[in-house]
Design an enzyme around this catalytic site. Structure first.
Site, PDB file in Angstrom:
ATOM      1  N   SER A 156     -21.899 -25.840  68.627  1.00 53.83           N
ATOM      2  CA  SER A 156     -22.996 -26.288  68.645  1.00 53.83           C
ATOM      3  C   SER A 156     -23.990 -25.837  69.804  1.00 53.83           C
ATOM      4  CB  SER A 156     -23.270 -27.933  68.412  1.00 53.83           C
ATOM      5  OG  SER A 156     -24.694 -28.291  68.532  1.00 53.83           O
ATOM      6  N   TYR A 169     -20.229 -36.337  71.436  1.00 59.42           N
ATOM      7  CA  TYR A 169     -20.415 -35.012  70.784  1.00 59.42           C
ATOM      8  C   TYR A 169     -20.562 -33.653  71.357  1.00 59.42           C
ATOM      9  CZ  TYR A 169     -22.589 -31.838  67.185  1.00 59.42           C
ATOM     10  OH  TYR A 169     -22.855 -30.679  66.439  1.00 59.42           O
TER      11      TYR A 169
END
Length: 266
Positions: A156, A169
């Site tokens: 990401s 995350y």
């Protein structure tokens, strides 16, 4: 075509076909995983589909069968070493090999740092990071024996730029990017390519509620040079490139598919 020093002609454009390739995709029941699995099938591959929910996998499989390719549904808890090992062995038993692994399974809990619980930390770490390493390790043993293979991990932009996505995350995605580099370094001698893809915001079931918030979307667009949210097919092309012969000399890299976001930051 180009002529080499032997007077032979060679095509400059390498093959993007995945014909006769066997691909394992985790988190293949919906969203990014489903899109990549279907896209790989369109490029000619047969696909083994791993996720917890059998019904979601069967829906993905239906799309793949409609493309004329084989799909093998394997309900798997990707945080379980035993289930990962069993599923990898089952794929090899069924297809005779694995050519490409796509590590896509992931999740997020958007807690502020001071509110993160131990259970939230462990759940996100196990789902995003530990699972990707365990299945890479299991498939990597097979790749080493056959002296070829490719691993593509969905990381990401949050692994590179500080975002409001949650500290756990972000930590897992940063770790996946570094894991990509180290595995590429260790396994390159076995003819194994290891790369990752770093998406920005795409329209998926996981982002659906967030993208209904106009203010939130405006914040995203403000730092995205292309001024729009990504569409899932726009992730498939980069994945097929890395999986195909066109990506044979690419390893240890993270390809950010982000509309230019990373050059600015949030």
């Amino acid at each position: 075509m180009a002529e080499n020093n032997k007077g032979e002609f060679t095509l400059y454009l390498p093959s993007f076909s995945l014909k006769n390739k066997v691909i394992v995709v985790t988190g293949a029941g919906r969203g990014i995983g489903r899109a990549i699995a279907i896209g790989m099938a369109e490029a000619g591959a047969d696909v083994a589909l791993l996720a917890r929910t059998k019904e979601d996998l069967e829906e993905t499989a239906c799309h793949i069968h409609n493309k004329g390719r084989k799909a093998y549904v394997l309900p798997t808890d990707i945080t379980s070493r035993m289930e990962i090992t069993e599923s990898v062995e089952e794929v090899i038993k069924t297809f005779g090999k694995i050519d490409i692994l796509v590590n896509n399974a992931g999740m997020n809990i958007r807690s502020q740092a001071l509110e993160v619980t131990d259970d939230e930390w462990q759940k996100i770490m196990d789902t995003n990071l530990k699972s990707a390493f365990m299945i890479s390790q299991e498939v990597g043993k097979h790749f080493k024996e056959q002296e070829s293979g490719k691993i593509i991990t969905i990381a990401s932009v949050a692994g590179h730029v500080a975002l409001r996505t949650g500290v756990v995350y972000a930590a897992t995605k940063a770790a996946l990017i570094q894991m990509t580099k180290v595995l590429a370094l260790e396994w390159g001698k076995y003819n194994i390519n290891v790369n990752s893809i770093g998406p920005w915001y795409f329209r998926t079931p996981l982002t659906e509620s967030l993208l209904k918030d106009e203010e939130y979307v405006n914040d995203i667009l403000a730092v995205t040079p292309l001024k729009r949210i990504g569409e899932l097919p726009e992730l498939v092309g980069p994945a097929v490139f890395l999986a195909s012969d066109a990506g044979n000399y690419v390893s240890g890299q993270t390809l950010f598919v982000d509309g230019g976001m990373k050059i600015q930051g949030f």
